[in-house]
Design an enzyme around this catalytic site. Structure first.
Site, PDB file in Angstrom:
ATOM      1  N   ASP A 154       0.834  -1.205   0.000  1.00 46.71           N
ATOM      2  CA  ASP A 154       0.000   0.000   0.000  1.00 46.71           C
ATOM      3  C   ASP A 154       0.873   1.261   0.000  1.00 46.71           C
ATOM      4  O   ASP A 154       1.793   1.362   0.804  1.00 46.71           O
ATOM      5  CB  ASP A 154      -0.862  -0.051   1.281  1.00 46.71           C
ATOM      6  N   HIS A 182      -0.466   4.570   0.092  1.00 45.80           N
ATOM      7  CA  HIS A 182      -1.192   5.764   0.540  1.00 45.80           C
ATOM      8  C   HIS A 182      -0.486   6.387   1.739  1.00 45.80           C
ATOM      9  O   HIS A 182      -0.643   5.926   2.867  1.00 45.80           O
ATOM     10  CB  HIS A 182      -2.632   5.413   0.917  1.00 45.80           C
TER      11      HIS A 182
HETATM   12  C1  B12 Z   1      -4.905   9.930  -2.790  1.00 44.03           C
HETATM   13  C2  B12 Z   1      -5.391   8.528  -3.098  1.00 44.03           C
HETATM   14  C3  B12 Z   1      -4.554   7.697  -3.845  1.00 44.03           C
HETATM   15  C4  B12 Z   1      -3.185   8.122  -4.300  1.00 44.03           C
HETATM   16  C5  B12 Z   1      -2.217   7.951  -3.118  1.00 44.03           C
HETATM   17  C6  B12 Z   1      -1.140   9.004  -3.144  1.00 44.03           C
HETATM   18  C7  B12 Z   1      -0.246   8.871  -1.967  1.00 44.03           C
HETATM   19  N1  B12 Z   1       1.046   8.884  -2.222  1.00 44.03           N
HETATM   20  O1  B12 Z   1      -0.672   8.750  -0.857  1.00 44.03           O
HETATM   21  C8  B12 Z   1      -2.918   7.114  -5.456  1.00 44.03           C
HETATM   22  C9  B12 Z   1      -3.371   7.713  -6.760  1.00 44.03           C
HETATM   23  C10 B12 Z   1      -1.473   6.637  -5.625  1.00 44.03           C
HETATM   24  C11 B12 Z   1      -3.856   5.989  -5.084  1.00 44.03           C
HETATM   25  C12 B12 Z   1      -3.714   4.703  -5.560  1.00 44.03           C
HETATM   26  C13 B12 Z   1      -4.626   3.702  -5.312  1.00 44.03           C
HETATM   27  N2  B12 Z   1      -5.785   3.810  -4.677  1.00 44.03           N
HETATM   28 CO1  B12 Z   1      -6.279   5.354  -3.716  1.00 44.03          CO
HETATM   29  N3  B12 Z   1      -7.022   6.812  -2.921  1.00 44.03           N
HETATM   30  C14 B12 Z   1      -6.647   8.075  -2.642  1.00 44.03           C
HETATM   31  C15 B12 Z   1      -7.746   8.883  -1.941  1.00 44.03           C
HETATM   32  C16 B12 Z   1      -8.405   9.774  -2.992  1.00 44.03           C
HETATM   33  C17 B12 Z   1      -7.333   9.761  -0.783  1.00 44.03           C
HETATM   34  C18 B12 Z   1      -6.498   9.037   0.301  1.00 44.03           C
HETATM   35  C19 B12 Z   1      -5.982  10.075   1.261  1.00 44.03           C
HETATM   36  O2  B12 Z   1      -4.823  10.467   1.173  1.00 44.03           O
HETATM   37  N4  B12 Z   1      -6.816  10.558   2.184  1.00 44.03           N
HETATM   38  C20 B12 Z   1      -6.494  11.603   3.130  1.00 44.03           C
HETATM   39  C21 B12 Z   1      -5.968  11.010   4.460  1.00 44.03           C
HETATM   40  C22 B12 Z   1      -5.657  12.127   5.433  1.00 44.03           C
HETATM   41  O3  B12 Z   1      -6.952  10.188   5.015  1.00 44.03           O
HETATM   42  P1  B12 Z   1      -6.763   8.666   5.358  1.00 44.03           P
HETATM   43  O4  B12 Z   1      -5.732   8.070   4.485  1.00 44.03           O
HETATM   44  O5  B12 Z   1      -8.059   8.006   5.416  1.00 44.03           O
HETATM   45  O6  B12 Z   1      -6.144   8.699   6.832  1.00 44.03           O
HETATM   46  C23 B12 Z   1      -6.816   9.277   7.925  1.00 44.03           C
HETATM   47  C24 B12 Z   1      -7.661   8.308   8.720  1.00 44.03           C
HETATM   48  O7  B12 Z   1      -8.199   7.249   7.954  1.00 44.03           O
HETATM   49  C25 B12 Z   1      -6.782   7.835   9.789  1.00 44.03           C
HETATM   50  N5  B12 Z   1      -5.967   6.647   9.625  1.00 44.03           N
HETATM   51  C26 B12 Z   1      -5.316   6.177   8.542  1.00 44.03           C
HETATM   52  N6  B12 Z   1      -4.572   5.105   8.865  1.00 44.03           N
HETATM   53  C27 B12 Z   1      -4.741   4.863  10.152  1.00 44.03           C
HETATM   54  C28 B12 Z   1      -4.217   3.880  10.998  1.00 44.03           C
HETATM   55  C29 B12 Z   1      -4.564   3.869  12.342  1.00 44.03           C
HETATM   56  C30 B12 Z   1      -3.987   2.828  13.253  1.00 44.03           C
HETATM   57  C31 B12 Z   1      -5.449   4.853  12.839  1.00 44.03           C
HETATM   58  C32 B12 Z   1      -5.817   4.836  14.264  1.00 44.03           C
HETATM   59  C33 B12 Z   1      -5.990   5.830  11.993  1.00 44.03           C
HETATM   60  C34 B12 Z   1      -5.620   5.818  10.665  1.00 44.03           C
HETATM   61  O8  B12 Z   1      -5.924   8.897  10.052  1.00 44.03           O
HETATM   62  C35 B12 Z   1      -5.783   9.740   8.911  1.00 44.03           C
HETATM   63  C36 B12 Z   1      -5.875  11.161   9.359  1.00 44.03           C
HETATM   64  O9  B12 Z   1      -7.145  11.520   9.765  1.00 44.03           O
HETATM   65  C37 B12 Z   1      -8.699   7.757  -1.432  1.00 44.03           C
HETATM   66  C38 B12 Z   1     -10.173   8.133  -1.384  1.00 44.03           C
HETATM   67  C39 B12 Z   1     -10.531   8.890  -0.144  1.00 44.03           C
HETATM   68  N7  B12 Z   1     -11.178   9.982  -0.337  1.00 44.03           N
HETATM   69  O10 B12 Z   1     -10.168   8.479   0.964  1.00 44.03           O
HETATM   70  C40 B12 Z   1      -8.439   6.665  -2.449  1.00 44.03           C
HETATM   71  C41 B12 Z   1      -8.612   5.171  -2.058  1.00 44.03           C
HETATM   72  C42 B12 Z   1      -8.005   4.972  -0.674  1.00 44.03           C
HETATM   73  N8  B12 Z   1      -7.814   4.463  -3.039  1.00 44.03           N
HETATM   74  C43 B12 Z   1      -8.389   3.393  -3.377  1.00 44.03           C
HETATM   75  C44 B12 Z   1      -7.829   2.491  -4.317  1.00 44.03           C
HETATM   76  C45 B12 Z   1      -8.680   1.298  -4.711  1.00 44.03           C
HETATM   77  C46 B12 Z   1      -6.567   2.706  -4.859  1.00 44.03           C
HETATM   78  C47 B12 Z   1      -5.843   1.756  -5.815  1.00 44.03           C
HETATM   79  C48 B12 Z   1      -5.874   0.310  -5.372  1.00 44.03           C
HETATM   80  C49 B12 Z   1      -6.488   1.747  -7.194  1.00 44.03           C
HETATM   81  C50 B12 Z   1      -6.509   3.027  -7.919  1.00 44.03           C
HETATM   82  N9  B12 Z   1      -6.023   2.961  -9.111  1.00 44.03           N
HETATM   83  O11 B12 Z   1      -6.950   4.015  -7.444  1.00 44.03           O
HETATM   84  C51 B12 Z   1      -4.411   2.316  -5.798  1.00 44.03           C
HETATM   85  C52 B12 Z   1      -3.559   1.531  -4.802  1.00 44.03           C
HETATM   86  C53 B12 Z   1      -2.100   1.798  -4.942  1.00 44.03           C
HETATM   87  C54 B12 Z   1      -1.344   1.147  -3.840  1.00 44.03           C
HETATM   88  N10 B12 Z   1      -0.506   0.166  -4.142  1.00 44.03           N
HETATM   89  O12 B12 Z   1      -1.501   1.504  -2.686  1.00 44.03           O
HETATM   90  C55 B12 Z   1      -9.684   3.140  -2.690  1.00 44.03           C
HETATM   91  C56 B12 Z   1      -9.627   2.059  -1.633  1.00 44.03           C
HETATM   92  C57 B12 Z   1     -10.820   1.179  -1.680  1.00 44.03           C
HETATM   93  C58 B12 Z   1     -11.087   0.401  -0.462  1.00 44.03           C
HETATM   94  N11 B12 Z   1     -10.170   0.275   0.488  1.00 44.03           N
HETATM   95  O13 B12 Z   1     -12.153  -0.090  -0.323  1.00 44.03           O
HETATM   96  C59 B12 Z   1     -10.063   4.579  -2.180  1.00 44.03           C
HETATM   97  C60 B12 Z   1     -10.876   4.591  -0.892  1.00 44.03           C
HETATM   98  C61 B12 Z   1     -10.845   5.267  -3.310  1.00 44.03           C
HETATM   99  C62 B12 Z   1     -12.189   4.611  -3.571  1.00 44.03           C
HETATM  100  N12 B12 Z   1     -13.225   5.081  -2.979  1.00 44.03           N
HETATM  101  O14 B12 Z   1     -12.222   3.657  -4.326  1.00 44.03           O
HETATM  102  N13 B12 Z   1      -4.808   6.405  -4.297  1.00 44.03           N
END
Ligand code: B12
Lengths: 148, 461
Positions: free
Chosen positions: A17, A19
């Site tokens: 992963d 992200h």
């Molecule tokens: C940006 C993004 C990408 C970027 C990542 C860039 C990067 N370098 O980070 C790119 C384009 C590379 C990407 C790729 C992929 N992505 Co993407 N991506 C996103 C997106 C739009 C935003 C993620 C993000 O950064 N959020 C902002 C941060 C701040 O939030 P967060 O990660 O959720 O973290 C917060 C909380 O969740 C929490 N948290 C996170 N981890 C943890 C752990 C613990 C212990 C705790 C307590 C809390 C916690 O704390 C954070 C702060 O509040 C999401 C959709 C979305 N809106 O969430 C999809 C999403 C995560 N991606 C998704 C997918 C499917 C992919 C891909 C597999 C396919 C694709 N082509 O898109 C690839 C996977 C690549 C890989 N090998 O990982 C899906 C996942 C589906 C699922 N899990 O059911 C999502 C949800 C989009 C969707 N709705 O389909 N992605």
């Protein structure tokens, strides 16, 4: 013995992963709050989590998974920790844990059965994580003090 | 002004007189290392063969040694991939022969084995600073209670350094405490450990090995030979204020008992989109392949030759039974030089295979993980693909007609595209064993050392 040193947390995104944003924000917030944060970054294997936790004598593992493969990637992590001598380490899991929309209660109980102490839904804010960490670590410290 | 430089090898003692003004080798000689009697006997013969009468007394006399088993070390860490690996890298980088490494809690059987190994130095690491402390303290207690007489270098969690040193000293052990080899995750810090190992070697180990007669009469034995090679490589790559270095480079040392690879390079990924994982790499890094000595391990390397299309031509026209006999006989008579054309070709084949495998193990590699998004690439170890020079040192590069071919075995292989070996470096032969001499001079006379290398390393196509 009450420890004056800060708690040490290991953070990382498990599996293949990439992200990075969530974990970066989380690491920053926890560091600000006074924790000793070791952020292993993206693509962290179970072995890397465990070796790191042993060397720094970590108090908790915070595992992040966004891309939907959390179940396969985290499978056996608790047992592997037990094998490595850190079986009772506090373990959190968060991110976007399964593909598609699911009832979070189901998701939560599945991952708790895998040995995670707490499981967080998508969109969890750092403040929530902080509150849980403080209370879990404090109650663990109290438990240690009770046992002679 | 000239320097008298000496390398006590396990079989031969090599002496060189080097002009410090020009870096020229004025005279060179070698004689068998008479290990069992006094080393200075062999040395006396080597010196009397040197023709330096006209030049008066040397300005400096320095020696390195791999005689009497070299510097035998044991490395102890907590986890094998982190402090265990950091400790191993530190010991190898100090020119040690790594007898064994341990991780986690030492058992009684481990300690019994350790006592048998009779290491010169035991390196004790474990835990980052402020990290795990109970296991390394327990290991210190086990070592304290053992019959071990080795110098113990403590390079673990500094929070419990005092306690560990105290318990060891209370049991009469000689302990040296240095900075942690892994003060925090992601920070490798092996220089202080290398330096203390060098000092212990110079002050105590040399004496324990009976080399001090030589030291008093002839030259200061200042470091183990592999460390001298590494110091020479470092100086050549980095240069100095008035002389530009050669940039990233690799030195391959093919020997009868091991094949060593030294690299001086950061090794950061050169391919876009690659994630770099694993323990950080030491910029100056040495690896030792104990199964790739072209004498001791001739039989096993011959097997590899048979199995690899790229090197099989070295066996052309040779009978299977001849190969087996030749390999067995090489292992028995380690100092033997090949006599016939067939023996020379076979020897070059063994060396090429050893270089091939040793450089492949030293270099980093790309691994592919199949994520949902396709392949994600991870690099472990150093990317050496853009290294600018490779130097071959050791007997084979001095004697073989196909020395260039042997050295080319270090290059990138299209059938192993994920192994990050040099693609287009310049190739140099060190037929004069100048690498170790330069390493000896590197601290006090860096410019002379660089001139020595520039004069003696011969470029080959
Ligand atoms: C940006 C993004 C990408 C970027 C990542 C860039 C990067 N370098 O980070 C790119 C384009 C590379 C990407 C790729 C992929 N992505 Co993407 N991506 C996103 C997106 C739009 C935003 C993620 C993000 O950064 N959020 C902002 C941060 C701040 O939030 P967060 O990660 O959720 O973290 C917060 C909380 O969740 C929490 N948290 C996170 N981890 C943890 C752990 C613990 C212990 C705790 C307590 C809390 C916690 O704390 C954070 C702060 O509040 C999401 C959709 C979305 N809106 O969430 C999809 C999403 C995560 N991606 C998704 C997918 C499917 C992919 C891909 C597999 C396919 C694709 N082509 O898109 C690839 C996977 C690549 C890989 N090998 O990982 C899906 C996942 C589906 C699922 N899990 O059911 C999502 C949800 C989009 C969707 N709705 O389909 N992605």
């Amino acid at each position: 013995m009450a420890t004056s040193r800060p708690y040490t947390l290991i953070l990382g995104v498990i599996g293949a992963d990439v992200h990075v944003i969530g974990i970066t924000i989380l690491a920053h917030a926890l560091r600000e709050a006074g924790f000793n944060v070791v952020n292993l970054g993206i693509m962290v294997s179970q072995e890397e989590f465990i070796a790191a936790a042993i060397e720094v004598d970590a108090d908790a593992l915070l595992v992040s998974s966004l891309y939907g493969h959390g179940e396969i990637d985290a499978e056996g992590l608790r047992d592997h920790c037990r094998e490595a001598g850190i079986g009772d380490i506090l373990m959190y899991l968060g991110g976007n844990l399964v593909v598609g929309k699911h009832d979070f209660k189901e998701v939560e109980s599945k991952f708790r059965d895998m040995g995670f102490d707490r499981v967080f839904p998508p969109g969890t804010l750092p403040d929530d994580v902080l509150a849980w960490l403080n209370s879990d670590l404090a109650s663990r410290a109290a438990r240690v003090e009770e046992t002679p | 002004m000239w320097a008298l430089l000496c390398d006590f090898g396990s079989t031969f003692t090599k002496t060189r007189a080097v002009d410090l003004g020009t870096g020229e080798v004025i005279a060179a000689a070698q004689a068998p290392t008479t290990a069992r009697s006094d080393l200075s006997e062999g040395l006396g013969r080597a010196i009397s063969a040197l023709d330096v009468e006209a030049s008066g007394e040397p300005a400096v006399r320095l020696a390195c040694s791999s005689a009497a088993g070299g510097l035998g070390m044991v490395a102890i860490g907590l986890t094998p991939t982190l402090t265990g690996e950091a400790a191993r890298q530190a010991a190898l980088g100090a020119g040690a022969k790594l007898l064994r490494s341990y991780s986690h809690r030492l058992t009684r059987a481990d300690v019994a084995e350790l006592e048998q190994l009779a290491a010169d130095i035991v390196l004790l690491a474990g835990g980052t600073d402020g990290g795990e402390s109970t296991i390394i303290l327990g290991n210190a207690r086990m070592l304290a209670a053992s019959a071990l007489s080795a110098v113990i270098v403590y390079a673990g969690n500094r929070q419990c350094a005092d306690d560990a040193a105290e318990v060891l000293r209370a049991h009469g052990k000689h302990v040296e405490v240095v900075e942690n080899v892994l003060p925090e995750l992601g920070v490798l810090n092996i220089e202080p450990t290398r330096e203390i190992i060098r000092q212990m070697f110079m002050r105590h180990i040399v004496h324990a090995k009976g080399l001090d007669g030589v030291q008093a009469r002839f030259a200061d034995v200042v470091m183990p030979t592999p460390m001298a090679v590494l110091e020479g490589a470092k100086l050549l790559a980095e240069g100095m204020a008035r002389r530009v270095g050669w940039g990233d480079l690799i030195v391959v040392d093919v020997g009868g008992a091991t094949t060593d690879v030294h690299s001086v390079a950061e090794g950061t990924p050169s391919q876009p989109g690659v994630v770099w994982k694993g323990l950080p790499q030491s910029r100056v890094k040495r690896t030792v392949e104990g199964d790739l000595g072209i004498r001791i391990n001739a039989s096993t390397i011959a097997e590899r030759l048979r199995g690899d299309r790229k090197w099989r031509h070295h066996l052309e026209g040779l009978e299977e039974s001849w190969i087996d006999e030749q390999a067995a006989s090489l292992a028995r008579t380690v100092e033997r030089l090949p006599a016939s054309a067939a023996e020379r070709s076979f020897d070059a084949g063994l060396a090429a295979a050893a270089v091939d495998i040793a450089v492949s193990r030293h270099a980093g590699r790309i691994e592919r993980y199949w994520g949902p998004d396709g392949a994600v690439r991870v690099q472990r170890g150093k990317d050496l693909s853009s290294v600018r020079s490779i130097v071959g040192t050791g007997g084979i590069f001095a004697h073989s007609e196909d020395a260039a071919g042997v050295l080319r075995a270090a290059l990138y292989r299209s059938d192993e595209p994920d192994v990050l070996r040099p693609r287009d470096p310049r190739l140099f032969l060190d037929s004069e064993y100048a690498m170790a001499s330069a390493g000896l001079l590197a601290r006090a006379y860096p410019e002379s050392a660089l001139m020595l290398l520039e004069r003696t390393l011969k470029e080959t196509a």
